[in-house]
Design a protein around this motif. Structure first.
Motif, PDB file in Angstrom:
ATOM      1  N   ASP A 135       0.793  -1.148   0.020  1.00 31.02           N
ATOM      2  CA  ASP A 135       0.013  -0.171  -0.088  1.00 31.02           C
ATOM      3  C   ASP A 135       0.878   1.297   0.076  1.00 31.02           C
ATOM      4  OD1 ASP A 135      -2.290  -1.510  -0.039  1.00 31.02           O
ATOM      5  OD2 ASP A 135      -2.486  -1.437   2.276  1.00 31.02           O
ATOM      6  N   ARG A 181       2.486   1.447  -3.457  1.00 32.07           N
ATOM      7  CA  ARG A 181       1.604   1.910  -4.366  1.00 32.07           C
ATOM      8  C   ARG A 181       1.384   3.478  -4.269  1.00 32.07           C
ATOM      9  NH1 ARG A 181      -2.497  -0.210  -7.551  1.00 32.07           N
ATOM     10  NH2 ARG A 181      -2.265  -2.379  -6.602  1.00 32.07           N
ATOM     11  N   ARG A 227       1.910   6.203  -7.071  1.00 31.63           N
ATOM     12  CA  ARG A 227       1.012   7.231  -7.375  1.00 31.63           C
ATOM     13  C   ARG A 227       1.579   8.664  -7.541  1.00 31.63           C
ATOM     14  NH1 ARG A 227      -4.064   4.180  -4.583  1.00 31.63           N
ATOM     15  NH2 ARG A 227      -4.638   3.036  -6.263  1.00 31.63           N
ATOM     16  N   GLU A 254       0.425   4.793 -13.395  1.00 30.83           N
ATOM     17  CA  GLU A 254      -0.850   4.185 -13.154  1.00 30.83           C
ATOM     18  C   GLU A 254      -0.893   2.652 -12.658  1.00 30.83           C
ATOM     19  OE1 GLU A 254      -3.516   4.714 -16.325  1.00 30.83           O
ATOM     20  OE2 GLU A 254      -2.619   6.653 -17.001  1.00 30.83           O
ATOM     21  N   LEU A 255      -1.300   2.433 -11.700  1.00 27.73           N
ATOM     22  CA  LEU A 255      -1.067   1.154 -11.193  1.00 27.73           C
ATOM     23  C   LEU A 255      -2.368   0.441 -10.888  1.00 27.73           C
ATOM     24  CD1 LEU A 255       1.323   2.332  -8.324  1.00 27.73           C
ATOM     25  CD2 LEU A 255       1.587   0.753 -10.170  1.00 27.73           C
ATOM     26  N   PRO A 256      -3.121  -0.320 -11.694  1.00 29.42           N
ATOM     27  CA  PRO A 256      -4.458  -0.799 -11.598  1.00 29.42           C
ATOM     28  C   PRO A 256      -4.731  -1.450 -10.167  1.00 29.42           C
ATOM     29  CG  PRO A 256      -3.409  -1.284 -13.486  1.00 29.42           C
ATOM     30  CD  PRO A 256      -2.501  -0.709 -12.896  1.00 29.42           C
ATOM     31  N   VAL A 257      -5.800  -1.635  -9.808  1.00 24.01           N
ATOM     32  CA  VAL A 257      -6.198  -2.304  -8.549  1.00 24.01           C
ATOM     33  C   VAL A 257      -5.660  -3.813  -8.580  1.00 24.01           C
ATOM     34  CG1 VAL A 257      -8.165  -2.869  -7.005  1.00 24.01           C
ATOM     35  CG2 VAL A 257      -8.023  -0.605  -8.226  1.00 24.01           C
ATOM     36  N   GLY A 258      -5.939  -4.290  -9.730  1.00 25.56           N
ATOM     37  CA  GLY A 258      -5.491  -5.930  -9.693  1.00 25.56           C
ATOM     38  C   GLY A 258      -4.251  -6.213  -9.796  1.00 25.56           C
ATOM     39  N   SER A 280      -0.603  -7.601  -8.554  1.00 28.46           N
ATOM     40  CA  SER A 280       0.135  -7.844  -7.061  1.00 28.46           C
ATOM     41  C   SER A 280       0.842  -7.164  -6.494  1.00 28.46           C
ATOM     42  CB  SER A 280       0.576  -9.539  -7.358  1.00 28.46           C
ATOM     43  OG  SER A 280       1.832  -9.206  -8.116  1.00 28.46           O
ATOM     44  N   VAL A 335       3.124  -4.320  -8.166  1.00 30.15           N
ATOM     45  CA  VAL A 335       3.479  -3.026  -7.859  1.00 30.15           C
ATOM     46  C   VAL A 335       4.726  -2.768  -7.557  1.00 30.15           C
ATOM     47  CG1 VAL A 335       2.694  -1.408  -5.807  1.00 30.15           C
ATOM     48  CG2 VAL A 335       1.108  -2.925  -6.899  1.00 30.15           C
TER      49      VAL A 335
END
Length: 93
Positions: free
Chosen positions: A4, A7, A11, A16-20, A22, A26
């Motif tokens: 987290d 991530r 950001r 751009e770090l899509p929610v899906g 791993s 990330v």
């Protein structure tokens, strides 16, 4: 170890770090972006500035006992610190 927070750093860098993704994906994405930034702005490796690799590795015990080492998100030991310093010595790989 702390996806987290990694991530959040990504950001802040505009990635751009899509929610899906791993935790590993990330980490890899953000690490690669940091390496690219270092190259783009000309931060040299330890080797490129003429430091001796053995001298760089002499700081391993100091890293392990330094106050900020308590805040590393996963346990570290001399082997891990040495590996990180060797990578920083040789390249941004």
């Amino acid at each position: 170890a702390v996806p987290d927070k990694v991530r959040l750093v990504g950001r802040a860098m505009g990635l751009e770090l899509p929610v899906g993704l791993s935790a590993g994906e990330v980490g890899t994405t953000v690490a690669n972006a940091i390496r690219s930034l270092c190259r783009a702005i000309g931060i040299p490796t330890f080797g490129a500035i003429g430091l001796n690799e053995a001298a760089v590795l002499e700081v391993v015990p100091m890293v392990l006992t330094d106050g900020p080492a308590r805040f590393v998100p996963k346990p570290i030991d001399a082997e891990i610190v040495s590996a990180v310093l060797k990578k920083a010595y040789r390249s941004y790989a």
